[in-house]
Scaffold this motif. Structure first.
Motif, PDB file in Angstrom:
ATOM      1  N   THR A 198       5.227  10.308  -8.832  1.00 45.59           N
ATOM      2  CA  THR A 198       4.938  10.519 -10.254  1.00 45.59           C
ATOM      3  C   THR A 198       4.281  11.876 -10.474  1.00 45.59           C
ATOM      4  O   THR A 198       4.662  12.632 -11.384  1.00 45.59           O
ATOM      5  N   ALA A 199       3.301  12.204  -9.627  1.00 41.33           N
ATOM      6  CA  ALA A 199       2.630  13.504  -9.741  1.00 41.33           C
ATOM      7  C   ALA A 199       3.614  14.644  -9.461  1.00 41.33           C
ATOM      8  O   ALA A 199       3.594  15.684 -10.135  1.00 41.33           O
ATOM      9  N   TRP A 200       4.488  14.445  -8.471  1.00 43.32           N
ATOM     10  CA  TRP A 200       5.510  15.442  -8.109  1.00 43.32           C
ATOM     11  C   TRP A 200       6.411  15.749  -9.300  1.00 43.32           C
ATOM     12  O   TRP A 200       6.698  16.914  -9.607  1.00 43.32           O
ATOM     13  N   ILE A 201       6.867  14.683  -9.970  1.00 45.25           N
ATOM     14  CA  ILE A 201       7.770  14.848 -11.114  1.00 45.25           C
ATOM     15  C   ILE A 201       7.069  15.546 -12.274  1.00 45.25           C
ATOM     16  O   ILE A 201       7.634  16.442 -12.924  1.00 45.25           O
ATOM     17  N   LEU A 202       5.819  15.159 -12.549  1.00 46.60           N
ATOM     18  CA  LEU A 202       5.071  15.764 -13.661  1.00 46.60           C
ATOM     19  C   LEU A 202       4.767  17.241 -13.386  1.00 46.60           C
ATOM     20  O   LEU A 202       4.865  18.084 -14.293  1.00 46.60           O
ATOM     21  N   LEU A 203       4.411  17.558 -12.145  1.00 46.67           N
ATOM     22  CA  LEU A 203       4.138  18.950 -11.797  1.00 46.67           C
ATOM     23  C   LEU A 203       5.403  19.801 -11.892  1.00 46.67           C
ATOM     24  O   LEU A 203       5.355  20.949 -12.376  1.00 46.67           O
ATOM     25  N   ALA A 204       6.517  19.228 -11.432  1.00 51.20           N
ATOM     26  CA  ALA A 204       7.782  19.960 -11.527  1.00 51.20           C
ATOM     27  C   ALA A 204       8.138  20.227 -12.985  1.00 51.20           C
ATOM     28  O   ALA A 204       8.631  21.303 -13.334  1.00 51.20           O
ATOM     29  N   ASP A 205       7.884  19.249 -13.834  1.00 55.63           N
ATOM     30  CA  ASP A 205       8.190  19.392 -15.266  1.00 55.63           C
ATOM     31  C   ASP A 205       7.323  20.472 -15.915  1.00 55.63           C
ATOM     32  O   ASP A 205       7.758  21.163 -16.844  1.00 55.63           O
ATOM     33  N   SER A 206       6.098  20.626 -15.389  1.00 54.36           N
ATOM     34  CA  SER A 206       5.164  21.578 -15.985  1.00 54.36           C
ATOM     35  C   SER A 206       5.315  23.007 -15.464  1.00 54.36           C
ATOM     36  O   SER A 206       5.089  23.971 -16.204  1.00 54.36           O
ATOM     37  N   VAL A 212      11.749   4.192   0.167  1.00 51.34           N
ATOM     38  CA  VAL A 212      10.599   3.351   0.521  1.00 51.34           C
ATOM     39  C   VAL A 212      10.768   1.951  -0.057  1.00 51.34           C
ATOM     40  O   VAL A 212      10.525   0.943   0.619  1.00 51.34           O
ATOM     41  N   LEU A 213      11.228   1.866  -1.297  1.00 49.72           N
ATOM     42  CA  LEU A 213      11.418   0.558  -1.931  1.00 49.72           C
ATOM     43  C   LEU A 213      12.477  -0.263  -1.212  1.00 49.72           C
ATOM     44  O   LEU A 213      12.299  -1.464  -0.976  1.00 49.72           O
ATOM     45  N   GLN A 214      13.594   0.371  -0.838  1.00 49.51           N
ATOM     46  CA  GLN A 214      14.653  -0.392  -0.186  1.00 49.51           C
ATOM     47  C   GLN A 214      14.234  -0.832   1.209  1.00 49.51           C
ATOM     48  O   GLN A 214      14.653  -1.887   1.685  1.00 49.51           O
ATOM     49  N   PHE A 215      13.397  -0.047   1.876  1.00 55.26           N
ATOM     50  CA  PHE A 215      12.975  -0.427   3.215  1.00 55.26           C
ATOM     51  C   PHE A 215      12.105  -1.675   3.198  1.00 55.26           C
ATOM     52  O   PHE A 215      12.202  -2.531   4.095  1.00 55.26           O
ATOM     53  N   PHE A 216      11.256  -1.813   2.187  1.00 56.37           N
ATOM     54  CA  PHE A 216      10.334  -2.951   2.127  1.00 56.37           C
ATOM     55  C   PHE A 216      10.861  -4.107   1.272  1.00 56.37           C
ATOM     56  O   PHE A 216      10.113  -5.021   0.941  1.00 56.37           O
ATOM     57  N   ARG A 217      12.154  -4.079   0.947  1.00 49.33           N
ATOM     58  CA  ARG A 217      12.693  -5.184   0.161  1.00 49.33           C
ATOM     59  C   ARG A 217      12.667  -6.478   0.975  1.00 49.33           C
ATOM     60  O   ARG A 217      12.788  -6.465   2.191  1.00 49.33           O
ATOM     61  N   ASN A 218      12.493  -7.573   0.265  1.00 53.44           N
ATOM     62  CA  ASN A 218      12.387  -8.881   0.915  1.00 53.44           C
ATOM     63  C   ASN A 218      13.242  -9.881   0.139  1.00 53.44           C
ATOM     64  O   ASN A 218      12.727 -10.711  -0.615  1.00 53.44           O
ATOM     65  N   PRO A 219      14.550  -9.823   0.300  1.00 56.86           N
ATOM     66  CA  PRO A 219      15.436 -10.693  -0.478  1.00 56.86           C
ATOM     67  C   PRO A 219      15.287 -12.157  -0.076  1.00 56.86           C
ATOM     68  O   PRO A 219      14.999 -12.478   1.079  1.00 56.86           O
ATOM     69  N   LYS A 220      15.487 -13.039  -1.039  1.00 54.14           N
ATOM     70  CA  LYS A 220      15.430 -14.469  -0.757  1.00 54.14           C
ATOM     71  C   LYS A 220      16.653 -14.871   0.055  1.00 54.14           C
ATOM     72  O   LYS A 220      17.768 -14.445  -0.223  1.00 54.14           O
ATOM     73  N   LYS A 271       0.822  -1.208   0.000  1.00 54.94           N
ATOM     74  CA  LYS A 271       0.000   0.000   0.000  1.00 54.94           C
ATOM     75  C   LYS A 271       0.857   1.259   0.000  1.00 54.94           C
ATOM     76  O   LYS A 271       0.616   2.195  -0.783  1.00 54.94           O
ATOM     77  N   LEU A 272       1.879   1.287   0.858  1.00 59.25           N
ATOM     78  CA  LEU A 272       2.735   2.472   0.948  1.00 59.25           C
ATOM     79  C   LEU A 272       3.543   2.666  -0.329  1.00 59.25           C
ATOM     80  O   LEU A 272       3.746   3.800  -0.785  1.00 59.25           O
ATOM     81  N   ILE A 273       4.007   1.573  -0.930  1.00 57.25           N
ATOM     82  CA  ILE A 273       4.752   1.671  -2.189  1.00 57.25           C
ATOM     83  C   ILE A 273       3.863   2.262  -3.288  1.00 57.25           C
ATOM     84  O   ILE A 273       4.289   3.137  -4.056  1.00 57.25           O
ATOM     85  N   LEU A 274       2.611   1.801  -3.353  1.00 58.76           N
ATOM     86  CA  LEU A 274       1.674   2.313  -4.359  1.00 58.76           C
ATOM     87  C   LEU A 274       1.414   3.801  -4.151  1.00 58.76           C
ATOM     88  O   LEU A 274       1.464   4.600  -5.105  1.00 58.76           O
ATOM     89  N   ILE A 275       1.135   4.195  -2.911  1.00 61.82           N
ATOM     90  CA  ILE A 275       0.848   5.602  -2.617  1.00 61.82           C
ATOM     91  C   ILE A 275       2.055   6.480  -2.935  1.00 61.82           C
ATOM     92  O   ILE A 275       1.920   7.545  -3.542  1.00 61.82           O
ATOM     93  N   THR A 276       3.245   6.011  -2.514  1.00 59.26           N
ATOM     94  CA  THR A 276       4.461   6.783  -2.762  1.00 59.26           C
ATOM     95  C   THR A 276       4.729   6.923  -4.248  1.00 59.26           C
ATOM     96  O   THR A 276       5.131   7.996  -4.725  1.00 59.26           O
TER      97      THR A 276
END
Length: 220
Positions: A18-26, A48-56, A8-13
């Motif tokens: 994505t919106a942050w980058i597009l707004l900055a570009d505009s 956020v991605l590295q925190f929730f990583r789950n390596p085998k 859920k947090l990965i999706l929200i982030t």
């Protein structure tokens, strides 16, 4: 691979960045400033991605060993009185996880879950002496066929606000498999019988699911 607790947090982030980058570009005309702003968003997503990583992990399943339940650094090896379940002296081994460590909790031994309890509490820094008894935490007791019972305790740190515990009383669990998750900085304490041979030293870095913490006495 990422842990399901972070979905859920990965999706929200991802949506926000994505919106942050597009707004900055505009809306930001200055090239260097636009790049800085967009980079901040990407860094946030990467964290956020590295925190929730789950390596085998390649767990060597063995009833005569206790493996590290989490990644981190060994910060305590000492004899203590465990007053919640055993109510006697045990050998405590504590592993501290920084925010950059993998925060998946894994079962340290094969066995049956004899006890599993959640305790709400404070959010002292994870290395604080009172964190084991005053912080948000869960206590789980596993019964191994060769040794008997060992206890592990997930402890929230100053940044953590949620502990996830999958251990259910009466169920059989396999060493090295997913036992839960602690979000944003924490500690795990293991309580072993006095005299258990310990294979780690203070300040040693350990890897959850692989590093052997202790050798359980064999009864065979």
């Amino acid at each position: 691979m990422f842990h399901k607790e972070g979905a859920k947090l990965i999706l929200i982030t991802t949506v926000i960045v994505t919106a942050w980058i597009l707004l900055a570009d505009s809306f930001i005309a200055i090239d260097w400033l636009r790049m800085v702003v967009q980079s901040i968003g990407l860094v946030l997503l990467i964290l956020v991605l590295q925190f929730f990583r789950n390596p085998k992990r390649n767990t060597h399943v063995d009833d005569t060993t206790v493996i590290a339940p989490v990644d981190g650094k060994v910060v305590v090896i000492e004899e203590v009185y465990e007053d919640e379940y055993f109510k006697d002296k045990r050998l405590q081994v504590s592993i501290f996880m920084s925010p950059i460590n993998v925060h998946v909790t894994r079962y340290a031994v094969n066995g049956k879950v004899n006890f599993s309890k959640y305790h709400p509490g404070k959010y002292l820094v994870a290395w604080h002496p009172k964190a084991s008894t005053e912080n948000e935490r869960t206590t789980v007791v596993l019964e191994n066929r060769l040794f008997g019972e060992i206890l592990y305790r997930q402890i929230a740190g100053a940044l953590a606000r949620r502990i996830v515990n999958y251990a259910k009383e009466g169920t059989q669990v396999k060493q090295g498999t997913d036992a839960g998750f602690i979000k944003f900085g924490s500690r795990v304490d293991l309580y072993l019988p006095l005299g258990t041979p310990i294979n780690v030293v203070l300040n040693q870095k350990v890897k959850g699911g692989e590093t052997v913490i202790a050798e359980l006495p064999s009864h065979e």
